[in-house]
Design an enzyme around this catalytic site. Structure first.
Site, mmCIF file in Angstrom:
data_model
loop_
_atom_site.group_PDB
_atom_site.id
_atom_site.type_symbol
_atom_site.label_atom_id
_atom_site.label_comp_id
_atom_site.label_asym_id
_atom_site.label_seq_id
_atom_site.Cartn_x
_atom_site.Cartn_y
_atom_site.Cartn_z
ATOM 1 N N CYS A 61 0.831 -1.207 0.000
ATOM 2 C CA CYS A 61 0.000 0.000 0.000
ATOM 3 C C CYS A 61 0.861 1.251 0.000
ATOM 4 O O CYS A 61 1.673 1.479 0.887
ATOM 5 C CB CYS A 61 -0.916 0.005 1.222
ATOM 6 S SG CYS A 61 -1.899 1.523 1.316
ATOM 7 N N ARG A 68 0.037 4.633 2.831
ATOM 8 C CA ARG A 68 0.194 4.427 4.272
ATOM 9 C C ARG A 68 0.522 5.666 5.092
ATOM 10 O O ARG A 68 0.540 5.609 6.316
ATOM 11 C CB ARG A 68 1.265 3.342 4.516
ATOM 12 C CG ARG A 68 0.786 1.967 4.162
ATOM 13 C CD ARG A 68 1.839 0.936 4.480
ATOM 14 N NE ARG A 68 2.788 0.735 3.396
ATOM 15 C CZ ARG A 68 3.948 0.100 3.541
ATOM 16 N NH1 ARG A 68 4.323 -0.333 4.736
ATOM 17 N NH2 ARG A 68 4.751 -0.077 2.502
ATOM 18 N N TRP A 91 -9.129 5.945 -0.464
ATOM 19 C CA TRP A 91 -9.624 6.562 -1.686
ATOM 20 C C TRP A 91 -8.713 6.111 -2.814
ATOM 21 O O TRP A 91 -7.636 5.567 -2.578
ATOM 22 C CB TRP A 91 -9.685 8.092 -1.576
ATOM 23 C CG TRP A 91 -8.437 8.731 -1.085
ATOM 24 C CD1 TRP A 91 -7.378 9.174 -1.824
ATOM 25 C CD2 TRP A 91 -8.095 9.002 0.288
ATOM 26 N NE1 TRP A 91 -6.405 9.687 -1.013
ATOM 27 C CE2 TRP A 91 -6.817 9.607 0.288
ATOM 28 C CE3 TRP A 91 -8.745 8.801 1.517
ATOM 29 C CZ2 TRP A 91 -6.171 10.006 1.457
ATOM 30 C CZ3 TRP A 91 -8.101 9.194 2.681
ATOM 31 C CH2 TRP A 91 -6.832 9.798 2.642
ATOM 32 N N GLU A 151 -4.983 3.560 -10.577
ATOM 33 C CA GLU A 151 -5.606 2.244 -10.359
ATOM 34 C C GLU A 151 -6.740 2.045 -11.363
ATOM 35 O O GLU A 151 -6.972 0.945 -11.866
ATOM 36 C CB GLU A 151 -6.177 2.144 -8.941
ATOM 37 C CG GLU A 151 -5.148 2.272 -7.849
ATOM 38 C CD GLU A 151 -5.780 2.077 -6.479
ATOM 39 O OE1 GLU A 151 -6.105 3.093 -5.838
ATOM 40 O OE2 GLU A 151 -5.973 0.924 -6.062
#
Ligand code: ARG
Length: 393
Positions: A66, A69, A245, A250
């Site tokens: 991720c 973070r 979000w 992506e």
């Protein structure tokens, strides 16, 4: 059981080190003794509300893949460990969406259901079969092509053979919720047919190409992952849907662009009149940038929170700095932390990461409940999924 205690101790110690509301030395030792005794007599232990909330944040902080973070301390945690019937689970999920969407100012949120109890007859009280709470179906056409999201093909098939009758089949048909309570599958619930307002879709427009708008592309506002297991101090929460979000890429560089997903680049090249017969015109590269502009532009137009890969990777750099100051080693997966476009223009590209996976408190993939083949599943290149360090069991 020894192992569970070691993981619990590692977690409680991190909490002691990083959480502001610290226990004093005596309370800390008392809590560890309590956990040890509980594990010895019952085989498990129960988190306090504070441990649950901190544990969820720590699991996020430890998530190697991720890039978001930096915000790990800002996570809203809903404790739904007591819920054990379908209507209240559905209600909690609806509440999750409304709270997290927050009129477009999306808030990172997690809803945590009952922990796994390995000694009970059915270990898991609640499971969600959907990959995300909002996701488009993938219907196989007679010529084997897919209408919708190919990623959803197998779940869509299982849903159809378990009683789901979609009102219509389109490229963007949201899938119903499919859950299991105490090991029994509940009839799929087509929530978005009655409550379409929960979808909050963004119609994609391009800031300066009107023809783009005719492609009829759109995406939903929030990724809410619902099939991963949350592990805190060795305790497994098999159902703990969470969201952040989106980072624009992506959607614009993967979901809509991958050949194995919506594969939109050839159509976009046409709209922009790019010569897509010759790789060396870089038509894919040019089309993918335009698609990503459209994604960011359209979310901004609708005032729905979204990050771009430039600001998010710079925030991630800040996260690394802060972790360094806190003398906390950063683990990470380079191939996921680098964005899928313009990699060299972002700082993560130049960084090295420790690929170790913190096991006691983290998020893990788990076996798909709707697939019949379980363990031993392999990926395309023959990599055994069960050997994957991000996979539970
Ligand atoms: N990549 C996934 C998707 O496109 C979502 C993963 C989580 N992303 C996030 N921004 N929290 O749907």
């Amino acid at each position: 059981m020894q192992d569970l205690y070691i993981q619990a101790e590692a977690f409680i110690s991190s909490m002691q080190q990083f959480e502001r509301t610290q226990l004093n030395e005596r309370e800390f030792i008392k809590r560890l003794d309590e956990i040890k005794y509980s594990i010895k007599t019952t085989g498990t232990y129960c988190h306090t509300k504070e441990e649950l909330a901190f544990g969820a944040k720590l699991a996020w902080r430890n998530s190697n893949r991720c890039v978001g973070r930096h915000f790990w301390k800002q996570l809203d945690v809903f404790d739904c460990r007591k819920l054990n019937d379908a209507p209240s689970v559905f209600k909690a999920l609806e509440h999750h969406i409304e709270h997290a969407f927050n009129h477009g100012s999306i808030k990172s949120t997690i809803t945590i259901f009952a922990p796994r109890n390995a000694s009970a007859e059915t270990a898991d009280v609640v499971r969600i079969l959907n990959h995300q709470l909002i996701r488009y179906a993938g219907f196989e056409n007679s010529d084997k092509t897919i209408l919708g999201d190919p990623h959803s093909k197998s779940l869509t098939e299982s849903l159809l053979s378990n009683g789901w009758i979609p009102r219509s089949k389109t490229a963007f048909t949201p899938m119903p919720w499919w859950i299991e309570i105490n090991g029994k599958k509940i009839e799929p619930y087509a929530i978005f047919e009655s409550k379409a307002h929960l979808l909050n879709e963004i119609k994609l427009e391009h800031p300066d190409n009107k023809n783009f708008n005719q492609l009829g592309l759109k995406w939903y506002s929030m990724p809410i992952l619902s099939d991963m297991a949350l592990v805190i101090g060795g305790i497994v929460y098999p159902c703990a849907p969470f969201n952040g979000w989106y980072m624009g890429t992506e959607i614009g560089a993967r979901n809509l662009a991958d050949e194995e997903r919506y594969n939109c680049l050839p159509k976009i090249a046409e709209v922009f009149r790019l010569d897509n017969k010759n790789n060396r015109t870089l038509w894919r590269d040019r089309a993918i940038v335009e698609l990503n502009r459209a994604v960011l532009y359209s979310f901004d137009r609708d005032k729905v929170r979204i990050g771009d890969h430039h600001n998010i990777t710079r925030q991630f750099e800040k996260f690394c700095e802060n972790e360094g100051k806190a003398k906390c080693p950063i683990t990470g997966d380079w191939s996921w932390l680098v964005p899928p476009i313009s990699a060299s223009q972002t700082p993560t590209f130049y960084q090295e990461f420790d690929p170790n996976v913190v096991k006691h408190t983290n998020f893990f993939y788990q076996n798909d409940l709707h697939k019949s083949i379980h363990s031993g599943e392999t990926t395309k290149n023959g990599f055994k999924k069960s050997k994957c360090p991000y996979h539970l069991n």
